[in-house]
Design an enzyme around this catalytic site. Structure first.
Site, PDB file in Angstrom:
ATOM      1  N   ASN A 152      10.151  -5.270  -9.484  1.00 39.83           N
ATOM      2  CA  ASN A 152       9.941  -4.466  -8.400  1.00 39.83           C
ATOM      3  C   ASN A 152      11.325  -3.904  -7.965  1.00 39.83           C
ATOM      4  O   ASN A 152      11.541  -3.015  -6.823  1.00 39.83           O
ATOM      5  CB  ASN A 152       9.821  -5.526  -7.302  1.00 39.83           C
ATOM      6  N   CYS A 326      13.615  -8.640  -1.822  1.00 42.02           N
ATOM      7  CA  CYS A 326      13.154  -9.843  -1.011  1.00 42.02           C
ATOM      8  C   CYS A 326      14.053 -11.171  -0.552  1.00 42.02           C
ATOM      9  O   CYS A 326      13.823 -11.976   0.128  1.00 42.02           O
ATOM     10  CB  CYS A 326      11.980 -10.641  -1.968  1.00 42.02           C
TER      11      CYS A 326
END
Ligand code: PMP
Length: 384
Positions: A152, A326
């Site tokens: 990611n 995140c």
């Protein structure tokens, strides 16, 4: 100033078609799927249809191989701890890559604290897992290997078929965190040879707070959330009907539109990369070609990613990420960027752009101009 949102790896808006499809499951259809009466039966059917749509997205052999969880973090925890604990008689070794999301690395480290041997496989400077090292460290005692489908933070897509071949030659189980990859590139758990696979609803434009775990029929897990025995006894708790229905529909739309949308985003992404790399001392992070179609990530020398992020947000209404999308509130350099061999000071100057359905080709000049002006301004102010 119109908002240009370029942080789809950290959160996505729910697709209006998903919301329209699922809103009836907040009120009109509301039963508990575990009950025997018709209101419960209706709810069970909704969940089974969602299972079917998710199975289709990853070509799972059977809809019952999908179970619902509260998100990718829980799916990763269940896959890793559940498999390691259930198969403890086979051995106490686990393996993972050096660029995994914290929701994989931390459960692995928890196992390590509880007496498991943890093998962390290095990656090369583009983020590709060292296949030789993987092959070297796996033994018959390695109950689970977890390697993400795509990263990611740097967008690199791992060679899953090659990885699964090595894991299966040794008769072991392979888990993959496909949160960043699903709905962006085709995934086929059967052809890829995957035993367990993590998905997140929001990363498919579905509601937040729901995820799924694919479990190949032969794989046995120990539940980490025991209770009333829902989801084949692997994840207790009354199912979140609205969110699950939404995730199923989101998976269907993602599958139907993937080819066209990924091609569109890749064209925008390539143009963005071309323009941003013209800025002095700018570098692409991750793999130049084996990368997610919506993903562009960079590093700039002598400036901080946090300053780039805040300046683009406040000065241009452009939202981006730096480091892990995140957990970017930490000021520690990203473990992913360190794992690809960057020095601490290099890892601090990172910029991650993840494109989505709202982004348009005509925004590219605006974005690249904003990034250039920001980088130049911050460098003028930088003491380095
Ligand atoms: N794995 C990856 C690759 C992620 O990008 C994320 C965050 N979207 C997660 C796991 C965790 O997802 P969640 O916070 O929804 O549990």
């Amino acid at each position: 100033m119109n908002r240009i949102y370029l942080d789809h790896a950290s959160a996505m808006p729910v697709d209006p078609r998903v919301l329209k499809f699922a809103e009836k499951y907040l009120q009109d259809v509301f039963g508990n799927p575990s009950t025997l009466h018709s209101v419960g039966g209706e709810a069970k059917q909704v969940i089974d249809e969602a299972r079917e749509k998710i199975a289709t997205l990853i070509n799972a052999e059977d809809a019952n191989s999908i179970i619902f969880t509260s998100g990718a973090t829980e799916s990763n925890n269940l896959a890793i701890k559940g498999t390691a604990l259930k198969n403890i008689v086979r051995g106490k070794e686990v393996a993972t890559s050096a660029i995994e999301h914290m929701s994989v690395l931390n459960p692995m480290k928890e196992l390590q604290k509880n007496g498991f041997q943890l093998n962390i496989i290095p990656v090369d400077s583009t983020g590709i897992v060292d296949i030789k090292e993987l092959s070297r460290v796996l033994t018959k005692n390695t109950t689970l290997t977890s390697i993400m489908y795509a990263n990611n933070e740097i967008g690199t897509i791992e060679p899953m078929k090659e990885i699964s071949q090595i894991v299966h030659e040794k008769g072991l189980f392979l888990h993959t965190d496909a949160t960043a990859a699903a709905g962006r590139i085709p995934i086929d758990v059967q052809k890829d040879g995957i035993d367990l696979l993590t998905l997140s609803s929001n990363d498919l434009y579905g509601p937040q707070g729901v995820g799924a775990l694919y479990i190949k029929p032969k794989v046995k897990l120990q539940p980490i959330l025991p209770g009333g025995g829902q989801e084949r006894g692997l994840r207790s708790g009354t199912e979140n009907l609205f969110a699950i229905a939404g995730m199923g529909e989101a998976a269907k739309i993602a599958k139907d539109e993937m080819e066209q949308e990924s091609k569109r985003l890749q064209e925008i992404r390539d143009k963005l990369i071309e323009e941003i790399l013209q800025i002095e001392e700018s570098f692409l992070t991750g793999h130049p070609t084996q990368r997610l179609p919506h993903h562009a990530s960079f590093r700039f020398s002598r400036i901080e990613g946090e300053s780039i992020l805040l300046n683009l947000d406040m000065g241009y209404n452009i939202q981006v990420a730096t480091g892990s999308a995140c957990s970017s509130r930490t000021l520690e350099p990203s473990s992913v960027l360190l794992a690809i061999g960057l020095k601490h000071e290099e890892a601090h100057g990172s910029l991650v752009l993840t494109l989505g359905r709202s982004n348009k080709a005509e925004d590219v000049p605006l974005i690249s101009k904003a990034v250039r002006e920001t980088v130049e301004k911050l460098r003028r102010l930088s003491p380095l």
